[in-house]
Design a protein around this motif. Structure first.
Motif, PDB file in Angstrom:
ATOM      1  N   VAL A 184     -36.960   2.293  14.052  1.00 13.71           N
ATOM      2  CA  VAL A 184     -38.104   3.134  13.712  1.00 13.71           C
ATOM      3  C   VAL A 184     -37.689   4.072  12.578  1.00 13.71           C
ATOM      4  CG1 VAL A 184     -38.968   3.086  16.087  1.00 13.71           C
ATOM      5  CG2 VAL A 184     -37.560   5.007  15.324  1.00 13.71           C
ATOM      6  N   THR A 185     -38.673   4.730  12.018  1.00 11.95           N
ATOM      7  CA  THR A 185     -38.417   5.774  11.022  1.00 11.95           C
ATOM      8  C   THR A 185     -39.024   7.066  11.540  1.00 11.95           C
ATOM      9  OG1 THR A 185     -38.448   4.198   9.183  1.00 11.95           O
ATOM     10  CG2 THR A 185     -38.800   6.516   8.641  1.00 11.95           C
ATOM     11  N   VAL A 186     -38.247   8.135  11.506  1.00 11.46           N
ATOM     12  CA  VAL A 186     -38.759   9.433  11.934  1.00 11.46           C
ATOM     13  C   VAL A 186     -38.675  10.413  10.770  1.00 11.46           C
ATOM     14  CG1 VAL A 186     -38.105   9.075  14.342  1.00 11.46           C
ATOM     15  CG2 VAL A 186     -36.520  10.237  12.816  1.00 11.46           C
ATOM     16  N   ARG A 187     -39.642  11.295  10.730  1.00 16.02           N
ATOM     17  CA  ARG A 187     -39.638  12.372   9.741  1.00 16.02           C
ATOM     18  C   ARG A 187     -39.630  13.695  10.489  1.00 16.02           C
ATOM     19  NH1 ARG A 187     -43.333  15.745   7.767  1.00 16.02           N
ATOM     20  NH2 ARG A 187     -45.026  14.650   8.851  1.00 16.02           N
ATOM     21  N   GLY A 188     -38.792  14.610  10.034  1.00 16.07           N
ATOM     22  CA  GLY A 188     -38.745  15.902  10.696  1.00 16.07           C
ATOM     23  C   GLY A 188     -37.728  16.821  10.062  1.00 16.07           C
ATOM     24  N   ILE A 199     -32.829  16.181  14.932  1.00 19.67           N
ATOM     25  CA  ILE A 199     -34.033  16.137  14.107  1.00 19.67           C
ATOM     26  C   ILE A 199     -35.193  16.610  14.963  1.00 19.67           C
ATOM     27  CG2 ILE A 199     -35.625  14.687  12.803  1.00 19.67           C
ATOM     28  CD1 ILE A 199     -33.299  12.820  12.192  1.00 19.67           C
ATOM     29  N   GLN A 200     -35.855  17.654  14.506  1.00 23.23           N
ATOM     30  CA  GLN A 200     -37.067  18.141  15.156  1.00 23.23           C
ATOM     31  C   GLN A 200     -38.211  17.256  14.659  1.00 23.23           C
ATOM     32  OE1 GLN A 200     -37.307  20.669  17.353  1.00 23.23           O
ATOM     33  NE2 GLN A 200     -39.509  20.453  17.574  1.00 23.23           N
ATOM     34  N   VAL A 201     -38.612  16.291  15.482  1.00 25.87           N
ATOM     35  CA  VAL A 201     -39.495  15.209  15.041  1.00 25.87           C
ATOM     36  C   VAL A 201     -40.912  15.718  14.778  1.00 25.87           C
ATOM     37  CG1 VAL A 201     -40.495  12.982  15.653  1.00 25.87           C
ATOM     38  CG2 VAL A 201     -38.129  13.505  16.281  1.00 25.87           C
ATOM     39  N   GLU A 202     -41.432  15.337  13.617  1.00 29.90           N
ATOM     40  CA  GLU A 202     -42.813  15.648  13.267  1.00 29.90           C
ATOM     41  C   GLU A 202     -43.665  14.387  13.140  1.00 29.90           C
ATOM     42  OE1 GLU A 202     -42.580  17.959   9.714  1.00 29.90           O
ATOM     43  OE2 GLU A 202     -41.667  19.695  10.710  1.00 29.90           O
ATOM     44  N   GLU A 203     -43.022  13.256  12.829  1.00 26.96           N
ATOM     45  CA  GLU A 203     -43.764  12.005  12.682  1.00 26.96           C
ATOM     46  C   GLU A 203     -42.855  10.846  13.046  1.00 26.96           C
ATOM     47  OE1 GLU A 203     -46.079   9.352   9.244  1.00 26.96           O
ATOM     48  OE2 GLU A 203     -44.987  11.183   8.697  1.00 26.96           O
ATOM     49  N   ILE A 204     -43.414   9.862  13.745  1.00 28.63           N
ATOM     50  CA  ILE A 204     -42.680   8.650  14.114  1.00 28.63           C
ATOM     51  C   ILE A 204     -43.410   7.463  13.511  1.00 28.63           C
ATOM     52  CG2 ILE A 204     -41.857   7.194  16.000  1.00 28.63           C
ATOM     53  CD1 ILE A 204     -41.952   9.717  17.785  1.00 28.63           C
ATOM     54  N   ARG A 205     -42.694   6.692  12.719  1.00 27.43           N
ATOM     55  CA  ARG A 205     -43.281   5.495  12.109  1.00 27.43           C
ATOM     56  C   ARG A 205     -42.620   4.283  12.747  1.00 27.43           C
ATOM     57  NH1 ARG A 205     -42.017   7.610   6.006  1.00 27.43           N
ATOM     58  NH2 ARG A 205     -43.092   9.630   6.169  1.00 27.43           N
ATOM     59  N   LYS A 206     -43.416   3.460  13.388  1.00 31.86           N
ATOM     60  CA  LYS A 206     -42.891   2.312  14.126  1.00 31.86           C
ATOM     61  C   LYS A 206     -43.202   1.028  13.365  1.00 31.86           C
ATOM     62  CE  LYS A 206     -44.180   5.058  18.108  1.00 31.86           C
ATOM     63  NZ  LYS A 206     -45.196   5.262  19.143  1.00 31.86           N
ATOM     64  N   PHE A 207     -42.224   0.139  13.350  1.00 25.73           N
ATOM     65  CA  PHE A 207     -42.390  -1.114  12.604  1.00 25.73           C
ATOM     66  C   PHE A 207     -42.199  -2.300  13.539  1.00 25.73           C
ATOM     67  CE2 PHE A 207     -40.932   2.103   9.643  1.00 25.73           C
ATOM     68  CZ  PHE A 207     -41.862   1.999   8.633  1.00 25.73           C
TER      69      PHE A 207
END
Length: 207
Positions: A184-188, A199-207
């Protein structure tokens, strides 16, 4: 042995305790040849030292050991080395969770000021990863159960770095459990406090 292979070995290395262990000699020799690997190992050792220090301040939940053992039964012919690793992981998981919650409650505004990053990698059940270095598709079912039960979840990026994933709400574990052992890709916000990289997760991008 290349750098990535050395990192895989050294994830289980304990400074001073394992210095004479023949299983780590080739990887340690690579450290002496590779300055970047040496710096990576120093960061790992600093992180482990910080974890050990924090664990002395944490008392695990009384039902945590039972929950982990129920999800990953131990065979009747017990390997005591593996059991000790599992016990250490139980304590470590409790410590990571408790410290992360404490830091969020105490310093939430500072965490939000961390540097924003995007990280792509495998979703990890940190308990079994620390105890046995278990990851990948063969461990997916166990990892899913552990993450769903609230144990620490992390991500291992393509360059070998491991981050604890946290969030303002409890949905981080719920969202990632079905993606255990998947990419997955996480943004935070990336933060480091007392040696913990998270990482304080703000968005999770699942593939």
């Amino acid at each position: 042995m290349n750098t990535n292979e050395a990192k895989e070995k050294l994830l289980l290395y304990r400074e001073r305790i394992d210095d004479a262990d023949p299983r780590f000699q080739e990887a340690l020799a690579q450290v002496r040849r590779d300055p970047e690997l040496a710096e990576w190992l120093r960061e790992q050792m600093n992180c482990y030292d910080a974890i050990r220090s924090k664990l002395r301040e944490v008392e695990p939940r009384s039902d945590l050991a039972e929950k982990i053992v129920r999800n990953q039964p131990i065979p009747f012919r017990r390997d005591w080395t593996q059991m000790l690793k599992l016990a250490a992981a139980i304590i470590l998981s409790a410590g990571i969770t408790a410290v992360a919650m404490t830091l969020w409650q105490r310093d939430g505004h500072r965490l939000m000021q961390g540097r924003e990053i995007v990280a792509k990698g495998e979703v990890l059940d940190l308990t079994c990863y620390v105890a046995y270095n278990w990851s990948g598709p063969k461990h997916a079912s166990c990892a899913m159960d552990c993450i769903k039960s609230g144990l620490p979840v992390g991500i291992k990026t393509e360059d070998g770095k491991v981050y604890l994933l946290t969030g303002k709400e409890a949905h981080v574990n719920d969202e990632l459990a079905d993606y255990a052992a998947k990419i997955v890709t996480v943004r935070g916000k990336k933060t480091a406090r007392d040696g913990f990289a998270q990482i304080q997760v703000e968005e999770i991008r699942k593939f």
